[in-house]
Design a protein around this motif. Structure first.
Motif, PDB file in Angstrom:
ATOM      1  N   TRP A  58       0.695 -29.990  35.107  1.00  0.00           N
ATOM      2  CA  TRP A  58       0.106 -31.327  35.078  1.00  0.00           C
ATOM      3  C   TRP A  58       0.723 -32.239  36.123  1.00  0.00           C
ATOM      4  N   ASN A  59       2.017 -32.084  36.387  1.00  0.00           N
ATOM      5  CA  ASN A  59       2.656 -32.863  37.454  1.00  0.00           C
ATOM      6  C   ASN A  59       2.104 -32.465  38.817  1.00  0.00           C
ATOM      7  N   GLN A  60       1.902 -31.165  39.024  1.00  0.00           N
ATOM      8  CA  GLN A  60       1.326 -30.712  40.289  1.00  0.00           C
ATOM      9  C   GLN A  60      -0.077 -31.275  40.496  1.00  0.00           C
ATOM     10  N   LEU A  61      -0.868 -31.240  39.427  1.00  0.00           N
ATOM     11  CA  LEU A  61      -2.230 -31.780  39.514  1.00  0.00           C
ATOM     12  C   LEU A  61      -2.212 -33.285  39.754  1.00  0.00           C
ATOM     13  N   LEU A  62      -1.337 -33.987  39.050  1.00  0.00           N
ATOM     14  CA  LEU A  62      -1.250 -35.442  39.201  1.00  0.00           C
ATOM     15  C   LEU A  62      -0.806 -35.820  40.607  1.00  0.00           C
ATOM     16  N   TRP A  63       0.358 -35.287  41.033  1.00  0.00           N
ATOM     17  CA  TRP A  63       0.895 -35.673  42.333  1.00  0.00           C
ATOM     18  C   TRP A  63       0.067 -35.128  43.491  1.00  0.00           C
ATOM     19  N   GLY A  64      -0.500 -33.962  43.317  1.00  0.00           N
ATOM     20  CA  GLY A  64      -1.402 -33.450  44.338  1.00  0.00           C
ATOM     21  C   GLY A  64      -2.614 -34.347  44.510  1.00  0.00           C
ATOM     22  N   SER A  65      -3.150 -34.820  43.399  1.00  0.00           N
ATOM     23  CA  SER A  65      -4.303 -35.732  43.440  1.00  0.00           C
ATOM     24  C   SER A  65      -3.930 -37.072  44.067  1.00  0.00           C
ATOM     25  N   VAL A  66      -2.728 -37.553  43.786  1.00  0.00           N
ATOM     26  CA  VAL A  66      -2.276 -38.824  44.363  1.00  0.00           C
ATOM     27  C   VAL A  66      -2.178 -38.705  45.887  1.00  0.00           C
ATOM     28  N   ALA A  91       6.028 -35.429  51.371  1.00  0.00           N
ATOM     29  CA  ALA A  91       5.870 -35.054  49.965  1.00  0.00           C
ATOM     30  C   ALA A  91       6.660 -33.790  49.650  1.00  0.00           C
ATOM     31  N   PHE A  92       6.587 -32.790  50.523  1.00  0.00           N
ATOM     32  CA  PHE A  92       7.304 -31.543  50.274  1.00  0.00           C
ATOM     33  C   PHE A  92       8.818 -31.738  50.307  1.00  0.00           C
ATOM     34  N   VAL A  93       9.281 -32.622  51.192  1.00  0.00           N
ATOM     35  CA  VAL A  93      10.715 -32.913  51.237  1.00  0.00           C
ATOM     36  C   VAL A  93      11.124 -33.713  49.997  1.00  0.00           C
ATOM     37  N   GLY A 132      11.520 -31.762  46.889  1.00  0.00           N
ATOM     38  CA  GLY A 132      12.527 -30.717  47.018  1.00  0.00           C
ATOM     39  C   GLY A 132      11.951 -29.326  47.240  1.00  0.00           C
ATOM     40  N   ALA A 133      10.694 -29.255  47.603  1.00  0.00           N
ATOM     41  CA  ALA A 133      10.064 -27.961  47.841  1.00  0.00           C
ATOM     42  C   ALA A 133      10.587 -27.315  49.112  1.00  0.00           C
ATOM     43  N   ILE A 134      10.852 -28.139  50.127  1.00  0.00           N
ATOM     44  CA  ILE A 134      11.343 -27.663  51.419  1.00  0.00           C
ATOM     45  C   ILE A 134      12.505 -28.571  51.813  1.00  0.00           C
ATOM     46  N   THR A 144      10.820 -27.347  58.958  1.00  0.00           N
ATOM     47  CA  THR A 144      10.054 -26.386  58.158  1.00  0.00           C
ATOM     48  C   THR A 144       8.946 -27.082  57.390  1.00  0.00           C
ATOM     49  N   SER A 145       9.224 -28.285  56.923  1.00  0.00           N
ATOM     50  CA  SER A 145       8.233 -29.026  56.151  1.00  0.00           C
ATOM     51  C   SER A 145       7.012 -29.395  56.994  1.00  0.00           C
TER      52      SER A 145
END
Length: 149
Positions: free
Chosen positions: A4-12, A73-75, A78-80, A85-86
């Protein structure tokens, strides 16, 4: 990150990028109208070329900004860990090129997919805008030219 966080933040982030894209295209339309008003009709080929180059560079700026938004967003999540690389991953994902040499873990794959969806929408909207703007430009140029004949 949960589903749900992925869907929310991805949508934002997707929404922010699409609002940026639409705003830039509105600005681009105003710039093209102002530039074309300064050219005598019928347009010469080099004048049409200038209008097209201006439109493409404005649109390119929008796409570049969106890649940077996704890089941030990826930085931030903390994804990358590093910006190099990001930006690379964001560009490869946004363009749906997806080399696969940088892959996010299962907890962020859906979030990253939103960057690809953003690119699909962005390129689609930009292409439609360019086709419409150039069609209108050629149409106006032809109508003005026909009126003189």
């Amino acid at each position: 990150m949960t589903l749900w966080n992925q869907l929310l933040w991805g949508s934002v982030y997707l929404s922010v990028c699409l609002i940026l894209e639409i705003s830039v295209l509105v600005l681009c339309s105003a710039v093209l109208n102002k530039l074309s008003a300064g050219f005598p009709k019928p347009f010469r080929p080099w004048q049409i070329g200038i209008l097209l180059v201006v439109a493409i560079f404005i649109i390119l700026g929008s796409h570049t900004a969106q890649v940077w938004i996704w890089s941030a967003a990826f930085v931030l999540v903390g994804a990358i860990g590093d910006w190099n690389t990001s930006v690379y991953f964001s560009l490869a994902t946004y363009t749906t090129l997806g080399y696969g040499d940088v892959v996010l873990g299962p907890a962020l794959r859906i979030f990253a997919a939103f960057a690809a969806v953003t690119g699909l929408f962005g390129f689609g909207i930009s292409t439609a805008f360019l086709v419409s703007a150039m069609g209108r430009l050629f149409s106006l140029n032809g109508e003005t030219h026909s009126a003189k004949d």
